[in-house]
Design a protein around this motif. Structure first.
Motif, mmCIF file in Angstrom:
data_model
loop_
_atom_site.group_PDB
_atom_site.id
_atom_site.type_symbol
_atom_site.label_atom_id
_atom_site.label_comp_id
_atom_site.label_asym_id
_atom_site.label_seq_id
_atom_site.Cartn_x
_atom_site.Cartn_y
_atom_site.Cartn_z
ATOM 1 N N ALA A 1 0.714 -0.924 -0.100
ATOM 2 C CA ALA A 1 -0.582 0.380 0.275
ATOM 3 C C ALA A 1 0.934 1.321 0.091
ATOM 4 C CB ALA A 1 -0.486 -0.245 1.180
ATOM 5 N N LEU A 2 2.260 1.248 0.735
ATOM 6 C CA LEU A 2 2.928 2.669 0.621
ATOM 7 C C LEU A 2 3.535 2.475 0.092
ATOM 8 C CD1 LEU A 2 4.890 4.210 2.132
ATOM 9 C CD2 LEU A 2 6.372 2.428 2.625
ATOM 10 N N LEU A 3 3.818 1.386 -0.923
ATOM 11 C CA LEU A 3 4.224 1.624 -2.628
ATOM 12 C C LEU A 3 3.526 2.773 -3.122
ATOM 13 C CD1 LEU A 3 6.480 -2.131 -3.009
ATOM 14 C CD2 LEU A 3 7.403 0.540 -3.076
ATOM 15 N N ALA A 4 1.852 2.268 -3.757
ATOM 16 C CA ALA A 4 0.867 2.288 -4.088
ATOM 17 C C ALA A 4 0.547 3.723 -4.400
ATOM 18 C CB ALA A 4 0.342 0.957 -4.304
ATOM 19 N N THR A 5 0.665 4.140 -2.870
ATOM 20 C CA THR A 5 0.317 5.878 -3.009
ATOM 21 C C THR A 5 2.241 6.833 -3.185
ATOM 22 O OG1 THR A 5 -0.639 4.886 -0.835
ATOM 23 C CG2 THR A 5 0.075 7.272 -1.222
ATOM 24 N N ALA A 6 3.251 6.235 -2.613
ATOM 25 C CA ALA A 6 4.156 6.641 -3.040
ATOM 26 C C ALA A 6 4.811 6.610 -3.872
ATOM 27 C CB ALA A 6 5.033 5.795 -2.164
ATOM 28 N N LEU A 7 4.773 5.534 -4.793
ATOM 29 C CA LEU A 7 4.804 5.760 -6.252
ATOM 30 C C LEU A 7 4.386 5.651 -7.645
ATOM 31 C CD1 LEU A 7 7.802 2.459 -5.919
ATOM 32 C CD2 LEU A 7 8.408 4.835 -5.693
ATOM 33 N N ALA A 8 3.366 6.012 -7.347
ATOM 34 C CA ALA A 8 2.247 6.497 -8.514
ATOM 35 C C ALA A 8 2.005 8.145 -8.366
ATOM 36 C CB ALA A 8 1.371 5.699 -8.395
ATOM 37 N N PRO A 9 2.277 9.094 -9.160
ATOM 38 C CA PRO A 9 2.758 8.456 -10.909
ATOM 39 C C PRO A 9 4.159 8.080 -10.861
ATOM 40 C CG PRO A 9 2.757 10.968 -10.782
ATOM 41 C CD PRO A 9 2.720 10.180 -9.406
ATOM 42 N N LEU A 10 5.010 8.423 -10.209
ATOM 43 C CA LEU A 10 6.319 7.760 -10.676
ATOM 44 C C LEU A 10 6.258 6.269 -11.469
ATOM 45 C CD1 LEU A 10 8.096 9.289 -7.534
ATOM 46 C CD2 LEU A 10 7.168 10.633 -9.965
ATOM 47 N N ALA A 11 5.770 5.488 -10.749
ATOM 48 C CA ALA A 11 6.778 4.308 -11.429
ATOM 49 C C ALA A 11 5.722 3.173 -10.825
ATOM 50 C CB ALA A 11 8.378 3.634 -11.606
ATOM 51 N N ARG A 12 5.303 2.585 -11.211
ATOM 52 C CA ARG A 12 4.054 0.920 -10.694
ATOM 53 C C ARG A 12 5.488 0.058 -9.481
ATOM 54 N NH1 ARG A 12 2.804 0.406 -15.958
ATOM 55 N NH2 ARG A 12 4.189 -1.444 -15.683
ATOM 56 N N ALA A 13 4.934 -0.425 -8.624
ATOM 57 C CA ALA A 13 5.983 -1.106 -8.087
ATOM 58 C C ALA A 13 6.214 -2.421 -8.982
ATOM 59 C CB ALA A 13 5.075 -2.096 -6.750
ATOM 60 N N SER A 14 6.079 -2.922 -10.099
ATOM 61 C CA SER A 14 7.037 -3.893 -10.888
ATOM 62 C C SER A 14 8.082 -3.387 -11.948
ATOM 63 C CB SER A 14 5.396 -4.498 -11.873
ATOM 64 O OG SER A 14 4.563 -3.257 -12.406
ATOM 65 N N ASP A 15 8.078 -2.406 -11.686
ATOM 66 C CA ASP A 15 8.750 -1.203 -12.605
ATOM 67 C C ASP A 15 10.255 -1.710 -11.569
ATOM 68 O OD1 ASP A 15 7.422 -1.005 -14.618
ATOM 69 O OD2 ASP A 15 6.567 0.378 -13.907
ATOM 70 N N LEU A 16 9.959 -1.867 -10.502
ATOM 71 C CA LEU A 16 11.023 -1.146 -9.031
ATOM 72 C C LEU A 16 12.124 -2.869 -9.214
ATOM 73 C CD1 LEU A 16 8.808 -0.094 -6.564
ATOM 74 C CD2 LEU A 16 10.321 1.290 -7.461
ATOM 75 N N THR A 17 13.482 -2.593 -9.423
ATOM 76 C CA THR A 17 14.220 -3.412 -9.314
ATOM 77 C C THR A 17 14.074 -4.005 -7.604
ATOM 78 O OG1 THR A 17 16.321 -2.058 -8.257
ATOM 79 C CG2 THR A 17 15.805 -1.874 -10.824
ATOM 80 N N ALA A 18 14.909 -5.145 -8.096
ATOM 81 C CA ALA A 18 15.138 -6.102 -6.082
ATOM 82 C C ALA A 18 15.208 -5.021 -5.515
ATOM 83 C CB ALA A 18 15.628 -7.325 -6.320
ATOM 84 N N LEU A 19 16.536 -4.392 -6.020
ATOM 85 C CA LEU A 19 17.614 -3.335 -5.254
ATOM 86 C C LEU A 19 16.554 -2.528 -4.144
ATOM 87 C CD1 LEU A 19 19.873 -3.120 -3.616
ATOM 88 C CD2 LEU A 19 20.943 -1.812 -5.476
ATOM 89 N N GLU A 20 16.000 -1.734 -5.385
ATOM 90 C CA GLU A 20 15.106 -1.144 -4.862
ATOM 91 C C GLU A 20 14.002 -1.311 -3.606
ATOM 92 O OE1 GLU A 20 15.473 1.647 -8.760
ATOM 93 O OE2 GLU A 20 14.034 0.698 -8.349
ATOM 94 N N THR A 21 13.303 -1.956 -4.222
ATOM 95 C CA THR A 21 12.395 -2.694 -3.218
ATOM 96 C C THR A 21 12.657 -3.043 -2.126
ATOM 97 O OG1 THR A 21 11.449 -4.263 -5.413
ATOM 98 C CG2 THR A 21 10.922 -5.131 -3.079
ATOM 99 N N ARG A 22 13.973 -3.943 -1.525
ATOM 100 C CA ARG A 22 14.365 -4.184 -0.340
ATOM 101 C C ARG A 22 15.424 -2.783 0.204
ATOM 102 N NH1 ARG A 22 14.636 -5.277 3.642
ATOM 103 N NH2 ARG A 22 15.967 -6.423 4.977
ATOM 104 N N TRP A 23 15.666 -1.261 -0.233
ATOM 105 C CA TRP A 23 15.488 -0.441 1.069
ATOM 106 C C TRP A 23 14.118 0.542 0.878
ATOM 107 C CZ3 TRP A 23 19.674 2.981 1.552
ATOM 108 C CH2 TRP A 23 20.872 2.203 1.231
ATOM 109 N N LEU A 24 13.347 0.067 0.149
ATOM 110 C CA LEU A 24 12.013 0.536 0.477
ATOM 111 C C LEU A 24 11.420 0.410 1.253
ATOM 112 C CD1 LEU A 24 10.701 1.414 -3.241
ATOM 113 C CD2 LEU A 24 10.965 3.140 -1.534
ATOM 114 N N GLN A 25 11.398 -1.514 1.451
ATOM 115 C CA GLN A 25 11.019 -2.056 2.484
ATOM 116 C C GLN A 25 11.139 -1.764 4.275
ATOM 117 O OE1 GLN A 25 12.129 -5.800 1.598
ATOM 118 N NE2 GLN A 25 9.880 -6.851 3.123
#
Length: 230
Positions: free
Chosen positions: A9-33
């Motif tokens: 939910a955080l990703l969906a709120t924070a990154l739209a309209p910048l990017a979809r969560a599926s566009d993130l790399t594994a490294l970006e996902t880890r840092w965001l998590q």
């Protein structure tokens, strides 16, 4: 499972309209998590105007996690693509401390956010007087010297906010994370330079160094002022 739903939910709120969560790399996902508990606290509990920016372009040499400020809002900026420093920083953290260390780093940036929002960036608290640049320095370097001292103060405040967060949320890891942060600040150290926060870290060696109660900002402020006085 609840943490996963919260994170998505955080990703969906924070990154739209910048990017979809599926566009993130594994490294970006880890840092965001890793940063997500701090971001959620900033938004939901502290009501801070905080946005997340994931840089889509390669950013070699950039700080993997940094804080910007624009239009009255704080921008938590991740510059991880094409940036070997991002993976190196993770590799330097003991695996069982990774999440707590990422929270500490995010809380450090939250300290910068608070200072920007308060209009206090680079300013000393009441009762303190800024040092004069050494007269022996050439005129064109004196302002750079003053800026370096100001940056050092702000970095010290951010470090203390990060440690105050650790004390509150991960007390079982406080000693090891304090040692990790001290080692990071000691590496290739130039005494008195922008990231020389060791004097303040020494004041925060034990979790009991912070006053109980209040926000992480208030806890950091108390030790920060002690460091300035010394």
């Amino acid at each position: 499972m609840r943490r996963l739903f919260t994170f998505l939910a955080l990703l969906a709120t924070a990154l739209a309209p910048l990017a979809r969560a599926s566009d993130l790399t594994a490294l970006e996902t880890r840092w965001l998590q890793g940063a997500s508990p701090v971001v959620l606290h900033a938004r939901q509990t502290l009501a801070l105007p905080l946005d997340i920016v994931v840089q889509p372009q390669d950013a070699p040499g950039a700080a993997p996690l940094a804080l910007g400020f624009a239009d009255g809002r704080c921008k938590l900026v991740l510059s991880l693509r094409g940036n070997p420093e991002a993976q190196r920083q993770l590799d330097d953290i003991p695996p069982d401390l990774t999440s707590a260390a990422l929270e500490l780093m995010a809380a450090h940036e939250l300290g910068h956010c608070r200072r920007y929002l308060d209009g206090a960036w680079y300013r000393l608290p009441a009762g303190f007087t800024a040092a004069r640049a050494p007269a022996t320095l050439p005129a064109d370097l004196q302002q750079a010297w003053l800026d370096m001292r100001s940056t050092r103060r702000e970095e010290a405040y951010g470090d203390l906010v990060g440690l105050a967060w650790t004390r509150e949320h991960h007390p079982e890891h406080y000693g090891r994370l304090h040692a990790w942060l001290t080692a990071q600040r000691s590496a290739d150290l130039i005494p008195g330079s922008h990231h020389d926060t060791l004097a303040w870290l020494a004041l925060a060696a034990a979790p009991g160094s912070f006053q109980a109660g209040g926000s992480v900002f208030e806890a950091a402020e108390q030790l920060w002022r002690r460091g300035l006085a010394d």
